[in-house]
Design an enzyme around this catalytic site. Structure first.
Site, short mmCIF file in Angstrom:
data_model
loop_
_atom_site.label_atom_id
_atom_site.label_comp_id
_atom_site.label_asym_id
_atom_site.label_seq_id
_atom_site.Cartn_x
_atom_site.Cartn_y
_atom_site.Cartn_z
CB CYS A 102 20.36 65.79 48.81
SG CYS A 102 19.53 65.42 47.27
N GLY A 228 32.59 71.25 42.91
CA GLY A 228 31.70 70.33 42.21
C GLY A 228 31.72 70.56 40.71
C1 LIG Z 1 25.30 66.48 39.06
C2 LIG Z 1 25.34 66.82 40.52
C3 LIG Z 1 25.14 65.82 41.46
C4 LIG Z 1 25.22 66.11 42.84
N1 LIG Z 1 25.11 65.09 43.73
C5 LIG Z 1 25.34 65.36 45.06
C6 LIG Z 1 25.43 64.30 46.00
O1 LIG Z 1 25.30 63.11 45.68
N2 LIG Z 1 25.67 64.63 47.31
C7 LIG Z 1 25.84 65.94 47.72
O2 LIG Z 1 26.08 66.21 48.90
N3 LIG Z 1 25.75 66.95 46.83
C8 LIG Z 1 25.55 66.69 45.52
N4 LIG Z 1 25.57 67.72 44.62
C9 LIG Z 1 25.86 69.08 45.10
C10 LIG Z 1 27.36 69.36 45.00
O3 LIG Z 1 28.10 68.50 45.85
C11 LIG Z 1 27.69 70.82 45.37
O4 LIG Z 1 27.24 71.06 46.69
C12 LIG Z 1 27.00 71.82 44.45
O5 LIG Z 1 27.10 71.42 43.10
C13 LIG Z 1 27.61 73.21 44.61
O6 LIG Z 1 28.98 73.21 44.34
P1 LIG Z 1 29.58 73.70 42.92
O7 LIG Z 1 29.07 75.08 42.66
O8 LIG Z 1 31.06 73.64 43.08
O9 LIG Z 1 29.07 72.74 41.89
C14 LIG Z 1 25.46 67.45 43.27
C15 LIG Z 1 25.61 68.45 42.30
C16 LIG Z 1 25.57 68.15 40.96
C17 LIG Z 1 25.78 69.27 39.95
#
Ligand SMILES: Cc1cc2nc3c(=O)[nH]c(=O)nc-3n(C[C@H](O)[C@H](O)[C@H](O)COP(=O)(O)O)c2cc1C
Length: 330
Positions: A102, A228
């Site tokens: 994070c 995500g």
């Molecule tokens: C709204 C939002 C909330 C997120 N909350 C977390 C979280 O609680 N824990 C975590 O490890 N990553 C969190 N992430 C990161 C995502 O798990 C992921 O690593 C990131 O969005 C990249 O993947 P993507 O391109 O498929 O979205 C969050 C991302 C978004 C957009």
């Protein structure tokens, strides 16, 4: 085919990424129905859990139908993390995931989340202690490194594997990048290609089309994709990727009927889980994507996101079906 501990997964599994305020039980259940092979909760503060903050403990709820499910926790203090493992174990998840990725200041400034990427020894020792403290499989989600000058993910992943984690998910960005630029999957492939690695290595970041998922599988050779943003308000993304893998063609987009049906169930499950007020409030963020691409939709979206009771939202769903029922999304 990859395994997380004893959990057997299909070839190239799709994982729902942990997302704060998004990956709650109703949404996870919808993703699971649509093909997600593993789902993760949003991150839960170890300090919050220990204080028994209602907000944190509610996040531990699990529906049977969504298994296998991983509960993600974060923190940087050994005692708090170990106590959290005990609290989390009582709710019987299938996996405990540690958030070492994070990027937000509030978390990083306490040395948690991606903050720990500045202290790899602590990251490894904390993980080792947690692995020893539970029989559940521990997985880790992290980023490539703190910044471009400190990408040591191959070494870090191997050390985490050696202290007993059962899988690693890597977001192809550094902490310094936050969400900017493109995710770089090459360093994730380097982790996978390390001959000493034997646990599953899942790729994360910018998997937003079935083609990109296929690229991650075939060109980068990773063991699965963690998804995500592409799933927010669009739980059908998982089945679309699987359909593409199986047939090489794109699945038809969900019809309006199906979108309304799923939005309705999402709201119903949210109300059942957290009550009318919160259920209505917290489902709002999904509607934009559920109904993305419909011209002149603003008036209806406004009604959905301003209605204070569920009846108002359900009525709007019906109006939408009457007015746009024949809309073709392809
Ligand atoms: C709204 C939002 C909330 C997120 N909350 C977390 C979280 O609680 N824990 C975590 O490890 N990553 C969190 N992430 C990161 C995502 O798990 C992921 O690593 C990131 O969005 C990249 O993947 P993507 O391109 O498929 O979205 C969050 C991302 C978004 C957009």
């Amino acid at each position: 085919m990859p395994k997380i501990g004893d959990i057997q997964l299909p070839d190239f599994p799709l994982l729902l990424a942990p997302m704060e305020d998004v990956s709650d039980p109703p949404f996870r259940a919808l993703c699971k129905e649509n093909g997600a092979d593993v789902v993760y909760t949003e991150f839960i503060s170890s300090e919050g859990l220990i204080r028994d903050a209602a907000k944190s403990t509610m996040k531990l709820d699990i529906y049977e139908a969504e298994r296998p499910v991983g509960i993600q926790i974060f923190g940087a203090n050994l005692d708090s993390m170990l106590q959290s493992v005990e609290i989390v174990e009582r709710t019987k998840p299938d996996i405990i995931d540690i958030n070492f990725g994070c990027p937000v200041k509030k978390v990083v400034s306490r040395g948690a989340g991606a903050g720990i990427l500045k202290d790899i020894d602590l990251m490894v020792s904390l993980t080792a202690a947690m692995v020893k403290h539970t029989d559940l499989p521990i997985t880790v989600k992290t980023r490539l490194g703190w910044d471009d000058d400190s990408i040591k993910i191959v070494e870090v992943a191997e050390r985490l594997q050696d202290v007993g984690i059962k899988a690693i998910s890597i977001h192809g960005r550094t902490r310094a990048q936050m969400y900017k630029g493109n995710a770089d999957w090459k360093p994730i492939a380097d982790v996978k290609n390390n001959p000493r690695m034997h646990i599953p290595v899942f790729g994360n970041g910018d998997v937003n089309t079935p083609e990109r998922a296929m690229e991650m599988r075939d060109e980068y050779g990773l063991d699965g994709a963690m998804i995500g943003r592409a799933s927010i308000g669009y739980p059908w993304f998982f089945r679309e990727v699987k359909h593409f893998f199986e047939t090489g063609t794109h699945m038809a987009k969900p019809t309006m009927q199906e979108r309304v049906e799923v939005a309705r169930r999402h709201l119903e499950m949210s109300i059942a889980w957290k009550g009318e007020t919160l259920g209505v409030f917290e489902t709002r963020r999904h509607y934009t994507n559920y109904f993305k691409g419909i011209p002149n939709f603003k008036e209806y979206r406004m009604k959905m996101v301003t209605s204070d009771d569920s009846q108002g939202v359900f009525d709007t769903f019906n109006e939408v079906l009457d007015k746009f029922g024949g809309h073709n999304f392809n």
